[in-house]
Write an enzyme that holds these catalytic residues in place. Structure first.
Site, PDB file in Angstrom:
ATOM      1  N   PHE A  11       0.826  -1.223   0.000  1.00  0.00           N
ATOM      2  CA  PHE A  11       0.000   0.000   0.000  1.00  0.00           C
ATOM      3  C   PHE A  11       0.861   1.275   0.000  1.00  0.00           C
ATOM      4  N   ASP A  59      12.775 -11.714  -1.393  1.00  0.00           N
ATOM      5  CA  ASP A  59      12.581 -11.553   0.053  1.00  0.00           C
ATOM      6  C   ASP A  59      13.720 -10.726   0.646  1.00  0.00           C
ATOM      7  N   PHE A  81      10.192  -0.312   3.469  1.00  0.00           N
ATOM      8  CA  PHE A  81       8.774  -0.451   3.827  1.00  0.00           C
ATOM      9  C   PHE A  81       8.409  -1.900   4.128  1.00  0.00           C
ATOM     10  N   ALA A  83       7.206  -5.240   5.206  1.00  0.00           N
ATOM     11  CA  ALA A  83       6.837  -5.724   6.539  1.00  0.00           C
ATOM     12  C   ALA A  83       5.542  -6.496   6.437  1.00  0.00           C
ATOM     13  N   THR A 134       6.161   2.742  12.684  1.00  0.00           N
ATOM     14  CA  THR A 134       4.776   3.045  13.057  1.00  0.00           C
ATOM     15  C   THR A 134       4.688   3.698  14.435  1.00  0.00           C
ATOM     16  N   ASP A 135       3.602   4.425  14.650  1.00  0.00           N
ATOM     17  CA  ASP A 135       3.366   5.011  15.975  1.00  0.00           C
ATOM     18  C   ASP A 135       2.976   3.946  17.004  1.00  0.00           C
ATOM     19  N   GLU A 136       2.605   2.739  16.516  1.00  0.00           N
ATOM     20  CA  GLU A 136       2.129   1.710  17.449  1.00  0.00           C
ATOM     21  C   GLU A 136       3.219   1.249  18.414  1.00  0.00           C
ATOM     22  N   TYR A 160       2.473  -7.440  16.229  1.00  0.00           N
ATOM     23  CA  TYR A 160       2.916  -6.550  15.136  1.00  0.00           C
ATOM     24  C   TYR A 160       3.763  -5.411  15.689  1.00  0.00           C
ATOM     25  N   ALA A 162       5.228  -5.065  18.509  1.00  0.00           N
ATOM     26  CA  ALA A 162       6.463  -5.532  19.150  1.00  0.00           C
ATOM     27  C   ALA A 162       7.526  -5.843  18.099  1.00  0.00           C
ATOM     28  N   LYS A 164       7.744  -4.456  15.117  1.00  0.00           N
ATOM     29  CA  LYS A 164       8.216  -3.184  14.553  1.00  0.00           C
ATOM     30  C   LYS A 164       9.142  -2.482  15.561  1.00  0.00           C
ATOM     31  N   LEU A 200      -9.260  -1.067   8.217  1.00  0.00           N
ATOM     32  CA  LEU A 200     -10.599  -0.544   8.490  1.00  0.00           C
ATOM     33  C   LEU A 200     -11.228   0.230   7.323  1.00  0.00           C
ATOM     34  N   ASN A 259     -13.094   5.357  15.694  1.00  0.00           N
ATOM     35  CA  ASN A 259     -13.413   4.460  14.578  1.00  0.00           C
ATOM     36  C   ASN A 259     -14.850   4.620  14.093  1.00  0.00           C
TER      37      ASN A 259
HETATM   38  P1  NAD Z   1       1.440  -3.622   3.257  1.00  0.00           P
HETATM   39  O1  NAD Z   1       1.135  -4.830   4.065  1.00  0.00           O
HETATM   40  O2  NAD Z   1       0.375  -3.044   2.389  1.00  0.00           O
HETATM   41  O3  NAD Z   1       2.689  -3.901   2.289  1.00  0.00           O
HETATM   42  C1  NAD Z   1       3.828  -4.581   2.722  1.00  0.00           C
HETATM   43  C2  NAD Z   1       4.620  -4.966   1.477  1.00  0.00           C
HETATM   44  O4  NAD Z   1       5.819  -5.621   1.916  1.00  0.00           O
HETATM   45  C3  NAD Z   1       3.895  -5.911   0.535  1.00  0.00           C
HETATM   46  O5  NAD Z   1       4.060  -5.506  -0.799  1.00  0.00           O
HETATM   47  C4  NAD Z   1       4.585  -7.246   0.772  1.00  0.00           C
HETATM   48  O6  NAD Z   1       4.553  -8.102  -0.355  1.00  0.00           O
HETATM   49  C5  NAD Z   1       5.985  -6.792   1.120  1.00  0.00           C
HETATM   50  N1  NAD Z   1       6.722  -7.788   1.927  1.00  0.00           N
HETATM   51  C6  NAD Z   1       6.260  -8.441   3.032  1.00  0.00           C
HETATM   52  N2  NAD Z   1       7.207  -9.283   3.480  1.00  0.00           N
HETATM   53  C7  NAD Z   1       8.290  -9.133   2.668  1.00  0.00           C
HETATM   54  C8  NAD Z   1       9.573  -9.697   2.634  1.00  0.00           C
HETATM   55  N3  NAD Z   1       9.953 -10.624   3.545  1.00  0.00           N
HETATM   56  N4  NAD Z   1      10.429  -9.310   1.670  1.00  0.00           N
HETATM   57  C9  NAD Z   1      10.059  -8.390   0.740  1.00  0.00           C
HETATM   58  N5  NAD Z   1       8.840  -7.837   0.722  1.00  0.00           N
HETATM   59  C10 NAD Z   1       7.968  -8.187   1.675  1.00  0.00           C
HETATM   60  O7  NAD Z   1       1.991  -2.565   4.286  1.00  0.00           O
HETATM   61  P2  NAD Z   1       1.847  -0.979   4.309  1.00  0.00           P
HETATM   62  O8  NAD Z   1       0.600  -0.622   4.993  1.00  0.00           O
HETATM   63  O9  NAD Z   1       2.119  -0.466   2.963  1.00  0.00           O
HETATM   64  O10 NAD Z   1       3.052  -0.609   5.289  1.00  0.00           O
HETATM   65  C11 NAD Z   1       4.364  -0.381   4.779  1.00  0.00           C
HETATM   66  C12 NAD Z   1       5.287  -0.046   5.930  1.00  0.00           C
HETATM   67  O11 NAD Z   1       4.800   1.112   6.606  1.00  0.00           O
HETATM   68  C13 NAD Z   1       5.372  -1.135   6.991  1.00  0.00           C
HETATM   69  O12 NAD Z   1       6.691  -1.208   7.446  1.00  0.00           O
HETATM   70  C14 NAD Z   1       4.440  -0.663   8.100  1.00  0.00           C
HETATM   71  O13 NAD Z   1       4.856  -1.140   9.358  1.00  0.00           O
HETATM   72  C15 NAD Z   1       4.627   0.827   7.994  1.00  0.00           C
HETATM   73  N6  NAD Z   1       3.491   1.659   8.429  1.00  0.00           N
HETATM   74  C16 NAD Z   1       2.232   1.415   7.950  1.00  0.00           C
HETATM   75  C17 NAD Z   1       1.190   2.260   8.327  1.00  0.00           C
HETATM   76  C18 NAD Z   1      -0.211   2.062   7.810  1.00  0.00           C
HETATM   77  O14 NAD Z   1      -1.134   2.769   8.247  1.00  0.00           O
HETATM   78  N7  NAD Z   1      -0.449   1.172   6.862  1.00  0.00           N
HETATM   79  C19 NAD Z   1       1.426   3.321   9.213  1.00  0.00           C
HETATM   80  C20 NAD Z   1       2.730   3.514   9.689  1.00  0.00           C
HETATM   81  C21 NAD Z   1       3.752   2.686   9.282  1.00  0.00           C
HETATM   82  O1  DAU Z   2      -0.938   3.354  13.586  1.00  0.00           O
HETATM   83  C1  DAU Z   2      -0.257   2.882  12.454  1.00  0.00           C
HETATM   84  C2  DAU Z   2      -0.743   1.488  12.127  1.00  0.00           C
HETATM   85  O2  DAU Z   2      -2.052   1.627  11.590  1.00  0.00           O
HETATM   86  C3  DAU Z   2       0.167   0.752  11.146  1.00  0.00           C
HETATM   87  O3  DAU Z   2       1.411   0.548  11.740  1.00  0.00           O
HETATM   88  C4  DAU Z   2      -0.443  -0.606  10.766  1.00  0.00           C
HETATM   89  O4  DAU Z   2       0.357  -1.235   9.798  1.00  0.00           O
HETATM   90  C5  DAU Z   2      -1.823  -0.351  10.202  1.00  0.00           C
HETATM   91  O5  DAU Z   2      -2.450  -1.586   9.899  1.00  0.00           O
HETATM   92  C6  DAU Z   2      -2.682   0.432  11.201  1.00  0.00           C
HETATM   93  O6  DAU Z   2      -2.993  -0.376  12.361  1.00  0.00           O
HETATM   94  P1  DAU Z   2      -4.452  -0.366  13.013  1.00  0.00           P
HETATM   95  O7  DAU Z   2      -4.629  -1.614  13.771  1.00  0.00           O
HETATM   96  O8  DAU Z   2      -4.729   0.910  13.720  1.00  0.00           O
HETATM   97  O9  DAU Z   2      -5.328  -0.359  11.641  1.00  0.00           O
HETATM   98  P2  DAU Z   2      -6.651  -1.159  11.230  1.00  0.00           P
HETATM   99  O10 DAU Z   2      -7.132  -0.552   9.956  1.00  0.00           O
HETATM  100  O11 DAU Z   2      -6.484  -2.628  11.285  1.00  0.00           O
HETATM  101  O12 DAU Z   2      -7.674  -0.739  12.372  1.00  0.00           O
HETATM  102  C7  DAU Z   2      -7.984   0.616  12.621  1.00  0.00           C
HETATM  103  C8  DAU Z   2      -8.933   0.664  13.801  1.00  0.00           C
HETATM  104  O13 DAU Z   2     -10.189   0.087  13.407  1.00  0.00           O
HETATM  105  C9  DAU Z   2      -8.458  -0.152  14.993  1.00  0.00           C
HETATM  106  O14 DAU Z   2      -8.850   0.494  16.192  1.00  0.00           O
HETATM  107  C10 DAU Z   2      -9.216  -1.478  14.848  1.00  0.00           C
HETATM  108  C11 DAU Z   2     -10.509  -1.053  14.223  1.00  0.00           C
HETATM  109  N1  DAU Z   2     -11.154  -2.053  13.317  1.00  0.00           N
HETATM  110  C12 DAU Z   2     -10.384  -2.605  12.332  1.00  0.00           C
HETATM  111  C13 DAU Z   2     -10.936  -3.536  11.474  1.00  0.00           C
HETATM  112  C14 DAU Z   2     -10.088  -4.190  10.401  1.00  0.00           C
HETATM  113  C15 DAU Z   2     -12.510  -2.337  13.452  1.00  0.00           C
HETATM  114  O15 DAU Z   2     -13.207  -1.789  14.325  1.00  0.00           O
HETATM  115  N2  DAU Z   2     -13.048  -3.255  12.585  1.00  0.00           N
HETATM  116  C16 DAU Z   2     -12.322  -3.881  11.613  1.00  0.00           C
HETATM  117  O16 DAU Z   2     -12.885  -4.738  10.885  1.00  0.00           O
END
Ligand code: NAD
Ligand code: DAU
Length: 358
Positions: A11, A59, A81, A83, A134-136, A160, A162, A164, A200, A259
């Site tokens: 993403f 990988d 990125f 993960a 991530t902020d998590e 997750y 932990a 990160k 979500l 949410n």
């Molecule tokens: P995502 O799950 O959409 O994409 C992860 C990508 O990494 C995928 O394309 C997957 O194929 C690839 N991948 C997984 N394992 C791999 C491996 N062993 N070798 C090579 N490629 C691999 O994740 P995202 O939401 O795009 O998040 C990207 C990064 O940003 C992550 O490190 C995540 O922790 C961080 N992040 C995400 C969010 C969020 O809201 N989505 C917020 C803050 C930080």
């Molecule tokens: O804060 C950054 C993080 O945000 C990233 O590091 C993660 O990769 C990313 O997945 C995201 O984590 P969250 O757990 O916050 O995102 P998610 O979209 O899974 O959930 C957002 C909120 O919505 C959370 O409080 C859980 C809730 N939720 C999620 C789903 C999938 C629901 O209530 N129903 C659902 O079906």
């Protein structure tokens, strides 16, 4: 010079690669991605035959492959990125998170250290390892706590977060011990185009359009700080270009929302843009069993990146979520393509067994 982007078919990674190459003067990109369930070559399809982009299916834990790519392409930066990124999946199966997020990052750091160690002069000084996190890692805030600053202690609560947190610590140690020129960004919840519909916001959009329940965990009052993905990408570019070595920068949207309010907003936008004859989409909202260990509140203090690098988000939540819903309405084919057998298996695992809350 080239940059190596890991996880560039996911993403945020794909949004980053597309935005990067939208600049005609940008350096070429090598994308390394294992194409797990979350990785999708179609995310980069709009690049067509752009000669500045090379895709490598592999990988980050494959040391020989990473060594070969570094030797061949001589990147001036690695933007990491790749993960496992979904909290709910980490609860069902933490092993993959340790493998990729911890061991994979370790392998990448070691390969980067060997490569950087052999560079000379200008190339050595210019090299960066940018770790996307991530902020998590900071844990969960109480209602009246100040937002997370870079100085907050790490208190990760899910497998997750932990994993990160562990990767962040490795990156930090490679800077302090070996001098590897690293920067780390810790970002809040992203949303926008190409977001896999296990998270979500995209889940709610695709379920609503299919007339399926919109699952809200627990009481739906958990708070996240939502940032449009392209703002995250511009924040990463700012830190890559000007961040101080060994520093971490929090990136967030100054946009805390519960949410249930997110879901109501998405439903209202869908009511406006694609009304359903059966009635308002909010009728589909269904409270379900809470996520184990569910963090209550995240919020980001993004003053450091603004003060040092002049970065602020360009989108408001209102503008970003409208663009997002419009993107999903215009890209039904992408949605259908990612809802493969593996996607359906996950939805069954996570939701079919989960009972609506009483
Ligand atoms: P995502 O799950 O959409 O994409 C992860 C990508 O990494 C995928 O394309 C997957 O194929 C690839 N991948 C997984 N394992 C791999 C491996 N062993 N070798 C090579 N490629 C691999 O994740 P995202 O939401 O795009 O998040 C990207 C990064 O940003 C992550 O490190 C995540 O922790 C961080 N992040 C995400 C969010 C969020 O809201 N989505 C917020 C803050 C930080
Ligand atoms: O804060 C950054 C993080 O945000 C990233 O590091 C993660 O990769 C990313 O997945 C995201 O984590 P969250 O757990 O916050 O995102 P998610 O979209 O899974 O959930 C957002 C909120 O919505 C959370 O409080 C859980 C809730 N939720 C999620 C789903 C999938 C629901 O209530 N129903 C659902 O079906």
């Amino acid at each position: 010079m080239t940059i190596l982007v890991t996880g560039g078919a996911g993403f945020i990674g794909s949004n980053f690669v597309l935005d990067w190459l939208a600049d005609p003067s940008a350096e070429p990109v090598v994308t390394l991605d294992a194409l797990t369930y979350a990785g999708n070559r179609a995310n980069l399809a709009s690049l067509g035959g752009d000669a500045r982009h090379t895709f490598v299916h592999g990988d980050i834990g494959d040391r020989a492959l990473v060594d070969r790519l570094l030797a061949e392409h001589r990147p001036r930066a690695i933007v990491h990125f790749a993960a496992e990124s979904h909290v709910d999946r980490s609860i069902h199966g933490p092993g993959a998170f340790i493998k990729t997020n911890v061991e994979g990052t370790f392998t990448l750091l070691e390969a980067a250290r060997a490569y950087w160690g052999a560079l000379q002069g200008e190339a050595k000084a210019a090299f960066r390892f940018h770790h996307v996190s991530t902020d998590e890692v900071y844990g969960s805030l109480k209602a009246d706590d100040p937002p997370f600053a870079e100085t907050n202690p790490y208190e990760p609560n899910s497998p997750y977060s932990a994993s990160k947190a562990a990767s962040d610590h490795l990156v930090r140690a490679w800077f302090h011990t070996y001098g590897l020129p690293v920067v780390t960004t810790n970002c809040s919840n992203n949303y926008g185009p190409l977001h896999f519909p296990e998270k979500l916001i995209p889940l709610v959009i695709v379920n609503a359009l299919a007339g399926k329940p919109l699952p809200i965990y627990g009481d739906g009052r958990q708070i996240r700080d939502w940032l449009y993905v392209k703002d995250h990408c511009s924040g990463i570019r700012a830190v890559l270009a000007g961040g101080r070595l060994g520093e971490t920068y929090n990136i967030g949207g100054w946009n805390e929302m519960a949410n249930i309010d997110i879901v109501q907003t998405v439903c209202a936008l869908l009511d406006e843009l694609q009304p359903d004859a059966a009635g308002p989409y909010a009728r589909l909202i269904t409270y379900v069993t809470d996520r184990p260990g569910h963090d209550r509140r995240y919020a980001i203090d993004a003053r450091k990146i603004e003060r040092e690098l002049g970065w602020r988000p360009a989108e408001t939540f209102a503008s970003g979520i409208r663009k997002t819903v419009q993107w999903y309405l215009a890209n039904a084919e992408w949605v259908a393509q990612v809802q493969s057998g593996a996607y359906r298996d996950w939805i069954d695992t996570q939701y079919t067994a989960s009972q609506p809350a009483a």
